[in-house]
Design an enzyme around this catalytic site. Structure first.
Site, PDB file in Angstrom:
ATOM      1  CG  HIS A 169      -2.052  -0.903   1.152  1.00  0.00           C
ATOM      2  ND1 HIS A 169      -2.737  -1.119  -0.012  1.00  0.00           N
ATOM      3  CD2 HIS A 169      -2.658  -1.654   2.090  1.00  0.00           C
ATOM      4  CE1 HIS A 169      -3.714  -1.981   0.218  1.00  0.00           C
ATOM      5  NE2 HIS A 169      -3.683  -2.326   1.484  1.00  0.00           N
ATOM      6  NE  ARG A 173     -19.799  10.769  -5.443  1.00  0.00           N
ATOM      7  CZ  ARG A 173     -18.806  10.611  -6.334  1.00  0.00           C
ATOM      8  NH1 ARG A 173     -17.821  11.473  -6.404  1.00  0.00           N
ATOM      9  NH2 ARG A 173     -18.818   9.575  -7.151  1.00  0.00           N
ATOM     10  CB  CYS A 222     -20.506  12.042 -13.101  1.00  0.00           C
ATOM     11  SG  CYS A 222     -22.008  11.262 -12.510  1.00  0.00           S
ATOM     12  CD  GLU A 227     -26.498   6.202  -9.134  1.00  0.00           C
ATOM     13  OE1 GLU A 227     -25.275   6.134  -8.953  1.00  0.00           O
ATOM     14  OE2 GLU A 227     -27.251   6.890  -8.426  1.00  0.00           O
ATOM     15  NE  ARG A 231     -25.226  11.736  -5.761  1.00  0.00           N
ATOM     16  CZ  ARG A 231     -24.262  10.822  -5.777  1.00  0.00           C
ATOM     17  NH1 ARG A 231     -24.078  10.085  -6.853  1.00  0.00           N
ATOM     18  NH2 ARG A 231     -23.479  10.647  -4.746  1.00  0.00           N
ATOM     19  CG  ASN A 263     -18.318   5.171  -9.466  1.00  0.00           C
ATOM     20  OD1 ASN A 263     -17.579   5.000 -10.436  1.00  0.00           O
ATOM     21  ND2 ASN A 263     -18.267   6.259  -8.730  1.00  0.00           N
ATOM     22  CG  ASP A 264     -23.883   3.010  -7.315  1.00  0.00           C
ATOM     23  OD1 ASP A 264     -23.457   2.094  -6.599  1.00  0.00           O
ATOM     24  OD2 ASP A 264     -24.048   4.167  -6.899  1.00  0.00           O
ATOM     25  NE  ARG A 282     -16.558   1.521  -5.443  1.00  0.00           N
ATOM     26  CZ  ARG A 282     -16.387   2.734  -5.894  1.00  0.00           C
ATOM     27  NH1 ARG A 282     -16.169   2.935  -7.161  1.00  0.00           N
ATOM     28  NH2 ARG A 282     -16.404   3.766  -5.100  1.00  0.00           N
TER      29      ARG A 282
HETATM   30  C1  PEP Z   1     -21.713   6.461  -9.539  1.00  0.00           C
HETATM   31  O1  PEP Z   1     -22.395   5.575  -9.014  1.00  0.00           O
HETATM   32  O2  PEP Z   1     -21.031   6.296 -10.577  1.00  0.00           O
HETATM   33  C2  PEP Z   1     -21.666   7.808  -8.950  1.00  0.00           C
HETATM   34  C3  PEP Z   1     -21.078   8.810  -9.557  1.00  0.00           C
HETATM   35  O3  PEP Z   1     -22.233   7.953  -7.713  1.00  0.00           O
HETATM   36  P1  PEP Z   1     -21.508   7.541  -6.350  1.00  0.00           P
HETATM   37  O4  PEP Z   1     -20.116   7.094  -6.680  1.00  0.00           O
HETATM   38  O5  PEP Z   1     -21.557   8.748  -5.478  1.00  0.00           O
HETATM   39  O6  PEP Z   1     -22.381   6.441  -5.859  1.00  0.00           O
HETATM   40 MG    MG Z   2     -23.794   6.131  -7.474  1.00  0.00          MG
END
Ligand code: PEP
Ligand code: MG
Length: 596
Positions: free
Chosen positions: A209, A316, A528, A457, A352, A480-481, A491
């Site tokens: 790390h 966020r 995003c 998402e 958001r 991400n989601d 993840r």
């Molecule tokens: C995502 O899910 O890609 C996103 C931008 O929202 P968060 O990472 O805040 O869940």
């Molecule tokens: Mg998200």
């Protein structure tokens, strides 16, 4: 006659080798920073001292979070494999700092002891580490690592509480090469990269790390150079080469000259990246691309201004609700949004609304949503689903955003949408709040409520995009989601991380669909998630139809550089090949240009 020896012969050049961990050349005097012991005088308190002690704890936790957030945000500028390794560690530390269990335990020890905060933190983290070690199972190495991580976090909080230095890095002369027997990831978090020429350690490997963390700092670093400390006295002049792993103590004039030339070339390359902030994000064939910033904490605002971002594509808003016992009221929220909007000076800000639930714990909201009632939080009430269940909370936030929108262009974005009815219901509430505000006297309001858009998402939102586009003013793809829900792979879980990959063709197909549907409906679509910050992925995303990206500010220059070198025809061919690929690995090969 005997030849006379010079009074102070120049010490002979000496070479050492270690693991090249972070690229670049460092030239300067070596100064060792030994790790100071951590002293805890486990004092008992009087009952009267408890409130002050709890306040000290909160302050130390906030400092710890701040340090971790700072480090996390430096990661976005790194090669993606470094990010992939270290970001989960940072997230995990942050999660632990926000974790109700750890904090409840520490607070209980302060109150019940009554114990000094540092003793409470140490006892609680030690107890939790012991509990991890006592868990059954064969993965002893994994348990050891997790127990170490808990202890490491505890040490950070204790040092912040007692103001005991992490190491006396601050006392080292600017421009030094920092030397240590070994460095921990948390030490790396405290190194200000602009103060040092490089880093060298006698112990440590290339894959730990700490190594990844040092790469995050962008300082030349060589680890595990055995014997190097024995060869140095304070101020010994040295060259370190973070590309080859070579360390030269007492370099000869010729070695110095070569190193200086390499350093000058590197500095030129860095400057050209900084100059990019002022250049437009436009492809070689003339397609304009909007690059915006994600904002998680207000202290990142100055960095966003430097990055050349045109607005905030994802604010966020969770930061306002986290780490506090009470909810922020409408006036406080209005002030915070207004400050951010004003700082963006006419560039749009997409706010958001609270994405709460799943792994995003909000202490002050625990009574609304007891975690015990949610057997699978990621698939249960989260984001817009929760807000619609708690309209008072939602309306307060909407009212604050509408009021703040008098300060500049604002858009409102809904998280975790999966149904059309959620958008319809949210718009009804938005209009109700708007009408209510219009009736209030002495309020400055814009002529219309801000546009209302959605995060795409969930696979449901991507697949229903043509219908959702009738109700949403814009889309923002949250990869991400979207990756997690498409691949059914968490993840955050070690077993899931291998499956979790936004480059999986299934995820790419959903991005492509969403971009196409948005175009057909004539609404804006941005991306995003973290994928937007990967320079290697930029041509692919352009080819899939994305023209608006939002990412950590410090990732913008590198993504822009790639965009400026791209042509749309090549990007579209790349995307077509990626959509036909059979795995994320195959997509990676296509992006690297080594597809068969
Ligand atoms: C995502 O899910 O890609 C996103 C931008 O929202 P968060 O990472 O805040 O869940
Ligand atoms: Mg998200």
């Amino acid at each position: 006659m005997k030849p006379t020896r010079p009074a102070n012969p120049r010490p002979a050049e000496r070479r050492f080798h270690g693991h090249p961990v972070a690229p670049g050349i460092g030239i300067g005097p070596v100064h060792e920073a030994a790790e100071p012991d951590l002293f805890i005088t486990a004092k008992k308190l009087g009952a009267d001292d408890i409130p002050a002690e709890l306040a000290r704890l909160e302050e130390a936790l906030e400092r710890s979070r701040h340090q971790l957030h700072k480090l996390k945000h430096r990661l976005a500028a790194l090669p993606e494999n470094s990010q992939a390794e270290i970001a989960p560690l940072m997230d995990m530390y942050l999660h632990m700092l926000g974790s109700a269990r750890l904090l409840r335990g520490v607070r209980a020890r302060i109150q019940e002891g009554p114990l000094a905060a540092e003793a409470a933190v140490q006892d609680e983290t030690e107890a939790q580490a012991a509990a991890i070690m006592a868990q059954p199972g064969t993965d002893k190495a994994g348990r050891l690592r997790r127990a170490d991580e808990v202890r490491e976090l505890g040490r950070r909080v204790v040092r912040n509480l007692t103001r005991q230095p992490f190491r006396s890095f601050a006392g080292l002369a600017p421009g030094s090469i920092l030397a240590a027997r070994a460095l921990r990831p948390s030490d790396a978090a405290l190194i200000q990269p602009d103060r040092f020429a490089g880093i060298v350690t006698a112990e440590g490997g290339a894959d730990g790390h700490t190594a990844v963390m040092l790469r995050a700092l962008g300082l030349p670093a060589v680890l595990g150079a055995e014997g190097v400390l024995a060869g140095t006295a304070p101020g010994t002049f040295a060259i370190i080469d973070g590309d080859s792993g070579e360390i030269i103590l007492h370099p000869s004039p010729a070695s110095l000259e070569t190193a200086r030339r390499k350093l000058a070339a590197q500095t030129r390359a860095k400057r050209s990246l900084a100059r990019l902030a002022r250049l437009p994000a436009v492809t070689r064939c003339g397609t304009a691309v909007a690059l915006q910033a994600n904002l998680e904490l207000p202290f990142e605002l100055p960095m966003i201004a430097e990055s050349g971002a045109h607005g905030i594509g994802l604010l966020r808003s969770e930061f306002m609700f986290m780490n506090r016992e009470t909810l922020p009221d409408e006036d406080l929220q209005t002030r915070i949004y207004s400050t951010i909007i004003e700082a963006m000076d006419g560039d749009p800000v997409t706010i958001r609304v609270l994405d709460w639930g799943s792994d995003k714990e909000v202490e002050a909201l625990a009574r609304y949503q007891p975690r015990e009632l949610e057997p699978n939080p990621a698939l249960g009430l989260r984001g817009i689903r929760l807000l619609l269940r708690h309209p008072a909370l939602f309306e307060t936030q909407l009212a604050a955003i509408i009021r703040a929108s008098a300060a500049g262009p604002v858009r409102i974005m809904l998280p975790m949408v999966s149904l059309v009815s959620e958008v319809v219901e949210a718009r009804v509430i938005l209009l109700r709040v708007w009408r209510r505000l219009k009736r209030r006297k002495n309020l400055v309001l814009p002529p219309a409520p801000p546009p209302l858009g959605i995060m795409v998402e969930t696979p449901a939102a991507a697949l229903a995009a043509p219908v959702l586009a009738r109700h949403a003013d814009f889309f923002a793809i949250g990869t991400n989601d979207l990756t997690m829900y498409t691949l059914a792979a968490d993840r955050a879980s070690p077993a899931g991380t291998r499956l979790y990959d936004p480059l999986e063709p299934a995820v790419l197909r959903l991005i492509h669909l969403t971009a196409n549907f948005a175009k057909a409906a004539g609404i804006q679509v941005s991306l995003c998630g973290e994928l937007a910050a990967r320079p290697q992925a930029a041509p692919l995303l352009l080819g899939l139809g994305i023209r608006q990206f939002s990412m950590h500010g410090n990732a913008i220059p590198r993504v822009k550089q790639v965009i400026r070198g791209a042509t749309l025809a090549a990007c579209e061919a790349l995307a077509e090949a990626a959509l036909q690929a059979e795995s994320a690995e195959a997509v990676r090969r296509i992006l690297a240009g080594d597809a068969d």
